[in-house]
Write an enzyme that holds these catalytic residues in place. Structure first.
Site, PDB file in Angstrom:
ATOM      1  N   GLY A  80       0.843  -1.191   0.000  1.00 50.51           N
ATOM      2  CA  GLY A  80       0.000   0.000   0.000  1.00 50.51           C
ATOM      3  C   GLY A  80       0.878   1.240   0.000  1.00 50.51           C
ATOM      4  O   GLY A  80       2.049   1.184   0.374  1.00 50.51           O
ATOM      5  N   GLY A 138       0.360  -5.153   0.379  1.00 50.64           N
ATOM      6  CA  GLY A 138      -0.831  -4.884  -0.428  1.00 50.64           C
ATOM      7  C   GLY A 138      -0.834  -5.579  -1.779  1.00 50.64           C
ATOM      8  O   GLY A 138      -1.897  -5.882  -2.322  1.00 50.64           O
ATOM      9  N   GLU A 166       5.360  -6.290   7.129  1.00 52.40           N
ATOM     10  CA  GLU A 166       4.737  -5.182   7.854  1.00 52.40           C
ATOM     11  C   GLU A 166       5.249  -4.967   9.267  1.00 52.40           C
ATOM     12  O   GLU A 166       5.236  -3.832   9.764  1.00 52.40           O
ATOM     13  CB  GLU A 166       3.213  -5.351   7.894  1.00 52.40           C
ATOM     14  N   ASP A 173      -1.728  -7.559   6.882  1.00 53.74           N
ATOM     15  CA  ASP A 173      -3.172  -7.373   6.643  1.00 53.74           C
ATOM     16  C   ASP A 173      -3.538  -7.851   5.231  1.00 53.74           C
ATOM     17  O   ASP A 173      -2.995  -8.847   4.781  1.00 53.74           O
ATOM     18  CB  ASP A 173      -3.564  -5.904   6.923  1.00 53.74           C
TER      19      ASP A 173
HETATM   20  C1  QUE Z   1       7.344  -2.957   5.076  1.00 55.34           C
HETATM   21  C2  QUE Z   1       6.179  -2.689   4.413  1.00 55.34           C
HETATM   22  C3  QUE Z   1       6.161  -1.909   3.252  1.00 55.34           C
HETATM   23  C4  QUE Z   1       7.388  -1.426   2.765  1.00 55.34           C
HETATM   24  C5  QUE Z   1       8.572  -1.711   3.442  1.00 55.34           C
HETATM   25  C6  QUE Z   1       8.533  -2.469   4.601  1.00 55.34           C
HETATM   26  C7  QUE Z   1       4.959  -1.576   2.534  1.00 55.34           C
HETATM   27  C8  QUE Z   1       5.075  -0.738   1.390  1.00 55.34           C
HETATM   28  C9  QUE Z   1       6.345  -0.292   0.959  1.00 55.34           C
HETATM   29  C10 QUE Z   1       6.565   0.568  -0.170  1.00 55.34           C
HETATM   30  C11 QUE Z   1       7.653   0.356  -1.009  1.00 55.34           C
HETATM   31  C12 QUE Z   1       7.902   1.193  -2.084  1.00 55.34           C
HETATM   32  C13 QUE Z   1       7.085   2.279  -2.327  1.00 55.34           C
HETATM   33  C14 QUE Z   1       5.993   2.507  -1.473  1.00 55.34           C
HETATM   34  C15 QUE Z   1       5.746   1.660  -0.416  1.00 55.34           C
HETATM   35  O1  QUE Z   1       7.440  -0.654   1.643  1.00 55.34           O
HETATM   36  O2  QUE Z   1       3.846  -2.014   2.925  1.00 55.34           O
HETATM   37  O3  QUE Z   1       5.214   3.566  -1.718  1.00 55.34           O
HETATM   38  O4  QUE Z   1       7.311   3.138  -3.368  1.00 55.34           O
HETATM   39  O5  QUE Z   1       3.966  -0.386   0.721  1.00 55.34           O
HETATM   40  O6  QUE Z   1       9.686  -2.728   5.275  1.00 55.34           O
HETATM   41  O7  QUE Z   1       4.994  -3.166   4.866  1.00 55.34           O
END
Ligand code: QUE
Length: 355
Positions: free
Chosen positions: A67, A117, A140, A148
């Site tokens: 997400g 997500g 997460e 989730d």
């Molecule tokens: C744990 C996570 C997420 C994460 C890194 C974690 C996660 C997530 C992102 C993410 C990665 C790149 C993006 C962004 C989000 O990283 O849920 O917008 O460009 O979405 O260690 O749960």
């Protein structure tokens, strides 16, 4: 100024094709992408010209990294009374459930990162296909959150204590291990995906047995991904991560082997609150319906969106400031009381309930 659409929808022959199109953000899901899907998916389900849905990520790195938690963080910082944190998860979980209940084949082509997500868009569908670039994780607990998007459903159904292990440590799986675990159904080299889509396009997938017909088409392109690595550690996983409390898991790891010491190092970086909540989530979601699971997860996630929760500190440290040094509160698992965990499971004003 013209901006690229964040998500693309295309109907080719009899296939509905969805492309997650934020490649620079590893196709992380935004509320707008979720809303656009909700506009299209019910119509496609009822459209007799569409035999199956195919989902893929744009660019060469990711299917979907999760997400858009950075967006949630910015709202918390700049607009504390904003509604994104309430609406984003609600609408995301409704899509997860729609995919789980979808009456047509839902085929994810996972040619890269599939985390958080992204797993919610793929794992609940009928078919997930992994390539040599596939990389799965539910990471997460590293950002103060919990697995989730239906993690409470599919992780509980993996063999032995594998789901608990993946949920607490965020351990990454490549294609051979995900196939072994049952998280994906086939390995197909990335270079063969266009041919696979063309074959699905040309296939007669109509009728009751459409899922098995998709199996048959995929089987024509599936290859052996090589030896999985999980079998060598699955006894250690089951021994250390089954049953009991987080403290008991830690005690078992301390008394086990060298591999177990590495797992303790991994857990030491995670939010103590998130780990305890995750363990309780998996315990409460065991043997529940998908819908009940999403109700529980929505309650938990709303608790995680309250000011001062580890979630914001985790996103700050790992994704915004990138100092990799979150200051968890409480800082130790002993400091996380039963009452603090329980507060994540209480009904919320706008509970997510499915009829
Ligand atoms: C744990 C996570 C997420 C994460 C890194 C974690 C996660 C997530 C992102 C993410 C990665 C790149 C993006 C962004 C989000 O990283 O849920 O917008 O460009 O979405 O260690 O749960």
């Amino acid at each position: 100024m013209t901006s690229e659409p964040e998500i693309l929808f295309d109907v080719q022959q009899g296939l509905g094709l969805i492309t997650l199109n934020r490649p620079k953000a590893l196709n992380a899901l935004t509320l707008d992408m979720i809303r656009e899907m909700e506009q299209v998916l019910p119509a496609w389900e009822n459209d007799s010209a569409i035999k199956a849905v195919i989902v893929r990520g744009a660019g060469d790195r990711a299917f979907c990294a999760g997400g858009d938690v950075a967006g949630l963080y910015r709202e918390m910082r700049d607009d504390p009374s904003g509604t994104l944190r309430r609406d984003f998860f609600r609408e995301e979980y409704i899509i997860n459930r729609r995919i789980y209940r979808y009456r047509k084949p839902w085929i994810s082509l996972i040619d890269g990162i599939d985390m958080g997500g992204g797993v919610g868009l793929s794992a609940h569908g009928s078919h997930s296909i992994a390539t040599e670039k596939f990389m799965f994780a539910m990471p997460e607990t590293a950002i103060g959150l919990f697995p989730d998007v239906g993690g409470g459903y599919f992780l509980c159904r993996l063999r032995g204590a594998l789901g608990v292990f993946l949920a607490l440590t965020g351990h990454r799986l490549r294609a051979a291990d995900a196939l072994w675990a049952g998280i994906v159904q086939a390995y197909v080299p990335g270079a063969k995906l266009p041919e696979l889509v063309a074959a699905l396009d040309a296939a007669d997938l109509a009728g009751e047995s459409s899922r098995r017909k998709v199996d048959g088409v995929i089987a024509q392109f599936a290859e052996d991904p090589g030896a999985p690595s999980l079998p060598a550690i699955i006894e250690d996983i089951d021994r250390c991560f089954s049953g009991g409390t987080l403290q008991e898991i830690v005690t078992k790891l301390r008394a086990h082997n060298e591999w177990a010491q590495k797992q303790l190092d991994v857990l030491a970086k995670m939010s103590p609150t998130a780990m305890k909540v995750t363990l309780e989530q998996l315990r409460r979601c065991a043997n529940r319906s998908f819908e009940d699971t999403m109700t529980i997860e929505y309650r938990i996630v709303q608790a995680c969106m309250r000011p001062g929760h580890d979630f914001f500190e985790g996103v700050r440290a790992l994704l915004i400031d990138k100092d990799q040094n979150p200051k968890w509160n409480p800082p130790t698992i002993e400091g996380v009381t039963a009452q603090m965990v329980e507060a994540h499971f209480e009904p919320v004003a706008n509970d997510l309930v499915f009829e």
